[in-house]
Write an enzyme that holds these catalytic residues in place. Sequence first.
Site, PDB file in Angstrom:
ATOM      1  N   THR A 204      64.902  -5.985   2.165  1.00 60.96           N
ATOM      2  CA  THR A 204      66.009  -5.426   1.627  1.00 60.96           C
ATOM      3  C   THR A 204      66.702  -4.258   2.497  1.00 60.96           C
ATOM      4  O   THR A 204      65.750  -3.357   3.022  1.00 60.96           O
ATOM      5  CB  THR A 204      65.671  -4.878   0.257  1.00 60.96           C
ATOM      6  N   ARG A 232      64.017 -16.805  -9.000  1.00 62.03           N
ATOM      7  CA  ARG A 232      63.909 -15.468  -9.196  1.00 62.03           C
ATOM      8  C   ARG A 232      65.009 -14.555  -8.626  1.00 62.03           C
ATOM      9  O   ARG A 232      65.387 -14.691  -7.392  1.00 62.03           O
ATOM     10  CB  ARG A 232      62.425 -15.114  -8.821  1.00 62.03           C
ATOM     11  N   GLY A 234      65.722 -10.551  -8.283  1.00 60.28           N
ATOM     12  CA  GLY A 234      65.289  -9.203  -8.328  1.00 60.28           C
ATOM     13  C   GLY A 234      66.508  -8.177  -8.750  1.00 60.28           C
ATOM     14  O   GLY A 234      67.236  -8.309  -9.444  1.00 60.28           O
ATOM     15  N   ASP A 235      66.198  -6.916  -8.346  1.00 63.47           N
ATOM     16  CA  ASP A 235      66.960  -5.725  -8.788  1.00 63.47           C
ATOM     17  C   ASP A 235      68.503  -5.585  -7.774  1.00 63.47           C
ATOM     18  O   ASP A 235      69.232  -5.235  -8.303  1.00 63.47           O
ATOM     19  CB  ASP A 235      66.731  -4.522  -8.626  1.00 63.47           C
ATOM     20  N   THR A 255      64.839   0.021  -3.669  1.00 64.04           N
ATOM     21  CA  THR A 255      64.046  -1.172  -2.944  1.00 64.04           C
ATOM     22  C   THR A 255      62.643  -1.007  -3.393  1.00 64.04           C
ATOM     23  O   THR A 255      62.061  -0.187  -4.216  1.00 64.04           O
ATOM     24  CB  THR A 255      64.085  -0.665  -1.398  1.00 64.04           C
ATOM     25  N   GLY A 258      61.319  -5.362  -7.454  1.00 67.40           N
ATOM     26  CA  GLY A 258      62.551  -5.385  -8.433  1.00 67.40           C
ATOM     27  C   GLY A 258      62.378  -5.398  -9.957  1.00 67.40           C
ATOM     28  O   GLY A 258      63.413  -4.691 -10.472  1.00 67.40           O
TER      29      GLY A 258
HETATM   30  C1  SD4 Z   1      63.491  -7.498  -4.784  1.00 61.87           C
HETATM   31  N1  SD4 Z   1      64.021  -5.179  -4.477  1.00 61.87           N
HETATM   32  O1  SD4 Z   1      64.022  -8.523  -4.689  1.00 61.87           O
HETATM   33  C2  SD4 Z   1      63.854  -6.281  -3.793  1.00 61.87           C
HETATM   34  C3  SD4 Z   1      62.854  -6.558  -2.822  1.00 61.87           C
HETATM   35  C4  SD4 Z   1      62.867  -5.272  -1.727  1.00 61.87           C
HETATM   36  O2  SD4 Z   1      62.231  -4.270   0.262  1.00 61.87           O
HETATM   37  O3  SD4 Z   1      63.690  -4.286  -1.933  1.00 61.87           O
HETATM   38  N2  SD4 Z   1      62.245  -5.473  -0.806  1.00 61.87           N
HETATM   39  O4  SD4 Z   1      63.291  -7.390  -5.750  1.00 61.87           O
END
Ligand code: SD4
Length: 344
Positions: A204, A232, A234-235, A255, A258
Site C-alpha cells: 500500500t 475482499r 480493505g480500508d 496502512t 485494513g
Molecule cells: C489493506 N491496508 O488492504 C491495506 C494493506 C496495507 O501495507 O496497508 N498494506 O488492508
Amino acid sequence: MSNRRKFLRSSIFSSFGLLMSRKLQAGAPYVTMTGSPIVISTWDAGVAANAGAWKILGNNGRALDAVEAGVRVTEDSINCCVGLGANPDRDGFVTLDACIMDEKGNCGSVGFLERIKHPISVARRVMEKTPHVMLVGSGAQQFAVAEGFPLEEQKLSDDAKKAYEQWLKKSEYKPVINIENTKPKGHGPSAPAYLSNGELNHDTIGMVAMDAAGDLSGSCTTSGMGFKMRGRLGDSPIIGAGLFVDNEVGACTATGQGEDVIRICGSHTVVELMRQGMTPEQACKAAVERIIRIKGEKAKEIQVAFLALNKKGETGAFAIQKGFSYALKSNREEKLYTAKSWYL
Ligand code: SD4
C-alpha cells in the site's frame, strides 16, 4: 439581579461560549501556512512517490494533482508492491483498491479492480466524472476502459510469483507477524512478502499533501493484503478508513490490516481528533489505542499505522508494531522517518 435577568445573562454567555467553541472546532486554531508545500507518504516507497508529487507541489501546483502523480510512481514500479506486479489474491489474481480526496470534500474510489495499471487515476475519474464515490469490480473496470485506460495482461512479477507459490504450500490464511524483528513479516493474511533484494514488500501507499495555497489532498492505492480471499476489500478504497481529508483541519492515511482500520473509521477518527486539538502524532496514537482496546491480546499479531498532516503543516505518525517508515518532503527537508509504535 432578578432570576430572569440572571437566566438571560447566563444563556447569552453560554451561547457565546458555544459559538466560540463551534468556531474553534471549525478550524480557528489552525493557521494556514500558505507558501509551504509538504507531502508525506507511507513506507520506504514513499521517497520516490514524494519526488513524483514534488514535481507538482514544488511548482505551485495543486495538492490533488500532486497526490495522484505521486502514487502513480509507486503503481508504475514493477518491483513494488502496489500495482499490477503485486501479490495476488488466494486465487492468483491481482485486485486493486484506491481512493482520492481533495480540499473540497470531493472524493472517488475504486475497489476490486483488475488489469488496470493506475487505479488512483480511475478513482479520480470516478470523483470527477460520475455522480458516485465508489465503483467496484467489473463495473469499475468497464468504467476505466470507457475512460480510455488500457486493459493490461495480468502478469505477476517474479517476486509476487515466488511469494504466491510459497504461500500456496501452506495456504495459511491468518495474520503473520514477527514482532521480535524490526521488519514485520507481513501484516495481514499474508505470508511474509519479501522482495528478492530482501526488502519487505508492502502493498500500500498512502499520501497526504498540502500545496502552496494551503489546500490539502490525499491518495491511497494498494493491491490489498497478499493472498486475501477473492472479493475482499480493505480500508484503502474506503473514504474515512484508509484516507480522509478535511481542509479546515488536516488529512490522514492508514496502512496495515485494513479490517482493523475500518473498525474504527481510522483516518476520519484521526482527523476528528486533530480537530479537537491533538497534534498529528497524538491523534494517530489515540487511534492506535482504540484498536488496541478493541483487539486486546490479538493486537500483538497485527500491524496498523496512521500518518497525518495538519493544516499548520505539522506531521505525525503512530503504529501498533515497530518498523513503520514514512517519507516526508518539504522545502526544508527530504527524509525517511520511523514512526513510534505501541509495541517496542
Ligand atoms: C489493506 N491496508 O488492504 C491495506 C494493506 C496495507 O501495507 O496497508 N498494506 O488492508
